[in-house]
Design a protein around this motif. Structure first.
Motif, PDB file in Angstrom:
ATOM      1  N   GLN A  81       0.821  -1.201   0.000  1.00  0.00           N
ATOM      2  CA  GLN A  81       0.000   0.000   0.000  1.00  0.00           C
ATOM      3  C   GLN A  81       0.857   1.252   0.000  1.00  0.00           C
ATOM      4  OE1 GLN A  81      -3.329  -0.606  -0.037  1.00  0.00           O
ATOM      5  NE2 GLN A  81      -2.982  -2.802   0.090  1.00  0.00           N
ATOM      6  N   GLN A  82       0.217   2.328   0.402  1.00  0.00           N
ATOM      7  CA  GLN A  82       0.877   3.624   0.505  1.00  0.00           C
ATOM      8  C   GLN A  82       2.204   3.508   1.255  1.00  0.00           C
ATOM      9  OE1 GLN A  82       0.555   6.586  -0.515  1.00  0.00           O
ATOM     10  NE2 GLN A  82       1.975   7.582   0.874  1.00  0.00           N
ATOM     11  N   GLY A  83       3.209   4.170   0.720  1.00  0.00           N
ATOM     12  CA  GLY A  83       4.493   4.193   1.419  1.00  0.00           C
ATOM     13  C   GLY A  83       5.366   2.996   1.123  1.00  0.00           C
ATOM     14  N   ALA A  84       4.873   2.064   0.287  1.00  0.00           N
ATOM     15  CA  ALA A  84       5.680   0.873   0.015  1.00  0.00           C
ATOM     16  C   ALA A  84       6.985   1.282  -0.662  1.00  0.00           C
ATOM     17  CB  ALA A  84       4.905  -0.083  -0.879  1.00  0.00           C
TER      18      ALA A  84
ATOM     19  N   ALA B 120      -2.118  17.150   7.681  1.00  0.00           N
ATOM     20  CA  ALA B 120      -2.340  15.873   8.362  1.00  0.00           C
ATOM     21  C   ALA B 120      -3.258  14.997   7.525  1.00  0.00           C
ATOM     22  CB  ALA B 120      -2.975  16.134   9.727  1.00  0.00           C
ATOM     23  N   CYS B 121      -2.910  13.729   7.400  1.00  0.00           N
ATOM     24  CA  CYS B 121      -3.721  12.799   6.611  1.00  0.00           C
ATOM     25  C   CYS B 121      -3.425  11.370   7.067  1.00  0.00           C
ATOM     26  CB  CYS B 121      -3.400  12.961   5.117  1.00  0.00           C
ATOM     27  SG  CYS B 121      -4.124  11.650   4.106  1.00  0.00           S
ATOM     28  N   ASN B 122      -4.430  10.726   7.637  1.00  0.00           N
ATOM     29  CA  ASN B 122      -4.252   9.352   8.140  1.00  0.00           C
ATOM     30  C   ASN B 122      -3.931   8.355   7.038  1.00  0.00           C
ATOM     31  OD1 ASN B 122      -4.798   9.832  10.878  1.00  0.00           O
ATOM     32  ND2 ASN B 122      -7.010   9.894  10.462  1.00  0.00           N
ATOM     33  N   LYS B 123      -4.401   8.646   5.847  1.00  0.00           N
ATOM     34  CA  LYS B 123      -4.153   7.719   4.739  1.00  0.00           C
ATOM     35  C   LYS B 123      -2.670   7.791   4.319  1.00  0.00           C
ATOM     36  CE  LYS B 123      -7.323   7.164   1.391  1.00  0.00           C
ATOM     37  NZ  LYS B 123      -7.582   5.712   1.456  1.00  0.00           N
TER      38      LYS B 123
ATOM     39  N   GLU C 272     -15.194  -7.153  -3.004  1.00  0.00           N
ATOM     40  CA  GLU C 272     -14.382  -7.542  -1.838  1.00  0.00           C
ATOM     41  C   GLU C 272     -12.938  -7.043  -1.964  1.00  0.00           C
ATOM     42  OE1 GLU C 272     -14.753 -11.817  -1.526  1.00  0.00           O
ATOM     43  OE2 GLU C 272     -16.919 -11.630  -1.808  1.00  0.00           O
ATOM     44  N   PHE C 273     -12.602  -6.477  -3.106  1.00  0.00           N
ATOM     45  CA  PHE C 273     -11.217  -6.058  -3.367  1.00  0.00           C
ATOM     46  C   PHE C 273     -10.858  -4.787  -2.592  1.00  0.00           C
ATOM     47  CE2 PHE C 273      -8.105  -3.703  -5.988  1.00  0.00           C
ATOM     48  CZ  PHE C 273      -7.086  -4.640  -6.036  1.00  0.00           C
ATOM     49  N   PHE C 274     -11.812  -3.844  -2.543  1.00  0.00           N
ATOM     50  CA  PHE C 274     -11.559  -2.565  -1.852  1.00  0.00           C
ATOM     51  C   PHE C 274     -12.010  -2.659  -0.402  1.00  0.00           C
ATOM     52  CE2 PHE C 274     -11.974  -1.442  -6.333  1.00  0.00           C
ATOM     53  CZ  PHE C 274     -10.818  -0.699  -6.513  1.00  0.00           C
ATOM     54  N   LEU C 275     -11.215  -2.054   0.509  1.00  0.00           N
ATOM     55  CA  LEU C 275     -11.517  -2.118   1.939  1.00  0.00           C
ATOM     56  C   LEU C 275     -12.180  -0.822   2.399  1.00  0.00           C
ATOM     57  CD1 LEU C 275      -8.073  -3.569   3.114  1.00  0.00           C
ATOM     58  CD2 LEU C 275     -10.172  -4.850   2.605  1.00  0.00           C
TER      59      LEU C 275
ATOM     60  N   PRO D 155      -7.136   3.622   7.183  1.00  0.00           N
ATOM     61  CA  PRO D 155      -7.364   4.134   5.826  1.00  0.00           C
ATOM     62  C   PRO D 155      -6.164   4.012   4.889  1.00  0.00           C
ATOM     63  CG  PRO D 155      -7.250   5.949   7.405  1.00  0.00           C
ATOM     64  CD  PRO D 155      -7.258   4.677   8.202  1.00  0.00           C
ATOM     65  N   HIS D 156      -4.974   3.746   5.451  1.00  0.00           N
ATOM     66  CA  HIS D 156      -3.803   3.560   4.584  1.00  0.00           C
ATOM     67  C   HIS D 156      -3.895   2.241   3.823  1.00  0.00           C
ATOM     68  CE1 HIS D 156      -2.999   1.431   8.285  1.00  0.00           C
ATOM     69  NE2 HIS D 156      -2.060   0.740   7.674  1.00  0.00           N
ATOM     70  N   ARG D 157      -4.737   1.322   4.288  1.00  0.00           N
ATOM     71  CA  ARG D 157      -4.948   0.047   3.570  1.00  0.00           C
ATOM     72  C   ARG D 157      -6.194   0.186   2.715  1.00  0.00           C
ATOM     73  NH1 ARG D 157      -4.961  -5.679   5.082  1.00  0.00           N
ATOM     74  NH2 ARG D 157      -4.214  -5.714   2.943  1.00  0.00           N
ATOM     75  N   GLU D 158      -6.025   0.169   1.403  1.00  0.00           N
ATOM     76  CA  GLU D 158      -7.157   0.434   0.507  1.00  0.00           C
ATOM     77  C   GLU D 158      -7.700  -0.821  -0.159  1.00  0.00           C
ATOM     78  OE1 GLU D 158      -5.574   3.441  -2.079  1.00  0.00           O
ATOM     79  OE2 GLU D 158      -5.565   4.911  -0.475  1.00  0.00           O
ATOM     80  N   THR D 159      -6.854  -1.842  -0.292  1.00  0.00           N
ATOM     81  CA  THR D 159      -7.281  -3.058  -1.002  1.00  0.00           C
ATOM     82  C   THR D 159      -6.762  -4.285  -0.263  1.00  0.00           C
ATOM     83  OG1 THR D 159      -5.283  -3.294  -2.344  1.00  0.00           O
ATOM     84  CG2 THR D 159      -6.989  -1.816  -3.205  1.00  0.00           C
ATOM     85  N   VAL D 160      -7.138  -5.451  -0.784  1.00  0.00           N
ATOM     86  CA  VAL D 160      -6.676  -6.705  -0.158  1.00  0.00           C
ATOM     87  C   VAL D 160      -5.270  -7.098  -0.618  1.00  0.00           C
ATOM     88  CG1 VAL D 160      -9.036  -7.590   0.083  1.00  0.00           C
ATOM     89  CG2 VAL D 160      -7.723  -8.130  -1.989  1.00  0.00           C
ATOM     90  N   LEU D 161      -4.632  -6.280  -1.443  1.00  0.00           N
ATOM     91  CA  LEU D 161      -3.319  -6.653  -1.980  1.00  0.00           C
ATOM     92  C   LEU D 161      -2.257  -6.776  -0.882  1.00  0.00           C
ATOM     93  CD1 LEU D 161      -3.056  -4.497  -5.238  1.00  0.00           C
ATOM     94  CD2 LEU D 161      -3.641  -6.922  -5.034  1.00  0.00           C
TER      95      LEU D 161
END
Ligand SMILES: Cc1cc2nc3c(=O)[nH]c(=O)nc-3n(C[C@H](O)[C@H](O)[C@H](O)COP(=O)(O)OP(=O)(O)OC[C@H]3O[C@@H](n4cnc5c(N)ncnc54)[C@H](O)[C@@H]3O)c2cc1C
Ligand code: SF4
Length: 334
Positions: free
Chosen positions: A26-29, A134-137, A197-200, A206-212
């Motif tokens: 996800q984000q930041g990878a 500021a942004c939690n995602k 089911e792919f999107f969370l 909120p930083h986790r957006e999908t099941v990837l």
């Protein structure tokens, strides 16, 4: 911009192995795949994405659009948005997808953008795109500037106290109405995930957006065999007629038999934290006459749980009207 390593994937297993070195998908990878680059490079220029390694997947054999023997359509992850939108099979049998793609971005962007990249494009929340806010995602636990800030364009369905960002993709709304399945290849093998089911939901993560998971590569998407007697419409409402994201949109697939709605799928864009399938609207419509009263009833059901913020209350009625109008267009010849 920080220095990063750029490598070209030569085959799918190598790409997966390289991606799996990341601690998150996800984000930041640290390790990111790049396809058309129209999301990733944009966010790198803003310093929102800072990968240390980029894996170019453009030479992988994932650019085919083919009809499978069982009637499904297989769309390679690297099929460009322009090719998908203009393919005769897609225009005829999956009209809503062609319309949604053509309603998005610009011709130049659609020539670069890929199916996999579009699926994973990031939110347009202005605070997410500004690393001074500021942004939690973007940065877990930092807060959400949008809830008390400028939230006019943000979500009213599925939000949490930690994030109210919308999924911005037009394509994803059509894929949701068409009940697409996402095919993923990763370190543990292959798996199929229905788009719903792919999107969370954002919840407290909120930083986790999908099941990837790290290393997971989207290889292709399939659509069910076409419903030849359905009418399909994508309706996008936005601040200006082109080059703009949806404030509210509706994708409708509808079949009328014997004067009644016998099959209907409704998905919404611009209002949900993920591409939003409305089972409530579908339930309200099934078996009903295709008329204004039924459409309004379905729209009320779809928005029943809406939770608007300080500036986006207008989206409740806008989304209702996008549903009623899309349904009217999809059933007008019935
Ligand atoms: C000015 C502008 C206007 C736009 N307007 C619209 C609009 O109106 N509507 C709309 O829907 N979109 C719009 N977009 C967004 C555009 O559709 C996306 O940027 C594009 O679809 C992303 O595709 P890409 O191939 O370029 O993705 P990339 O930038 O290459 O990748 C995006 C993300 O997906 C990941 N990724 C890519 N492929 C895979 C794969 N196969 N497996 C796993 N991960 C993968 C990457 O690591 C990255 O995180 C706009 C974009 C811009 C810049
Ligand atoms: S809505 Fe989500 S993306 Fe926007 S500032 Fe809040 S946490 Fe960040």
């Amino acid at each position: 911009m920080e220095v990063f390593r750029f490598t070209r994937a030569i085959d799918v297993p190598q790409a997966i192995r390289a991606g799996a070195k990341s601690s998150t998908a996800q984000q930041g990878a640290q390790v990111r795949f790049i396809a058309g680059g129209t999301t990733l490079l944009d966010l790198m220029k803003l310093d929102v994405e800072r990968p240390s390694e980029i894996i170019d997947i453009n030479r992988l054999p994932l650019d085919k659009l083919e009809k499978l023997p069982d009637g499904r359509l297989k769309i390679g992850a690297l099929v460009r948005n322009s090719e998908l939108a203009n393919d005769p099979k897609v225009k005829a049998d999956y009209t809503v997808l062609s319309q949604a793609l053509l309603a998005g971005a610009s011709a130049q962007l659609r020539n670069m953008a890929t199916t996999g990249g579009n699926l994973l494009q990031r939110t347009r929340c202005m605070y997410f795109r500004n690393d001074a806010m500021a942004c939690n995602k973007r940065e877990r636990g930092s807060g959400c500037s949008a809830i008390e800030g400028d939230n006019r364009s943000l979500a009213i369905l599925g939000t949490s106290k930690d994030c109210i960002a919308t999924n911005p993709s037009d394509m994803n709304v059509a894929l949701t109405a068409l009940e697409a399945v996402i095919h993923i290849q990763g370190t543990k093998g292959e798996r199929d995930v229905p788009i719903d089911e792919f999107f969370l939901f954002p919840g407290s993560t909120p930083h986790r957006e999908t099941v990837l998971e790290p290393g997971d590569l989207i290889t292709y998407i399939t659509l069910p065999p076409p419903r030849k007697s359905s009418n399909q419409v994508y309706l996008k409402l936005r601040d200006r007629a082109s080059y703009e994201f949806a404030l509210a949109s509706a994708a409708v697939v509808a079949e009328v038999t014997g004067g009644k709605l016998t099959f209907v799928r409704v998905a919404l864009g611009g209002v949900g934290v993920k591409p939003w399938r409305s089972l409530e609207a579908e339930k309200a419509l099934l078996g009903k006459l295709p008329e204004a009263k039924s459409f309004r009833h379905a729209a009320e059901a779809a928005l029943h749980d809406a939770q608007p913020q300080s500036e986006n209350g207008f989206k409740v009625e806008l989304a209702k009207r996008s549903i009623t109008h899309a349904l009217a267009l999809a059933t007008q010849s019935a």
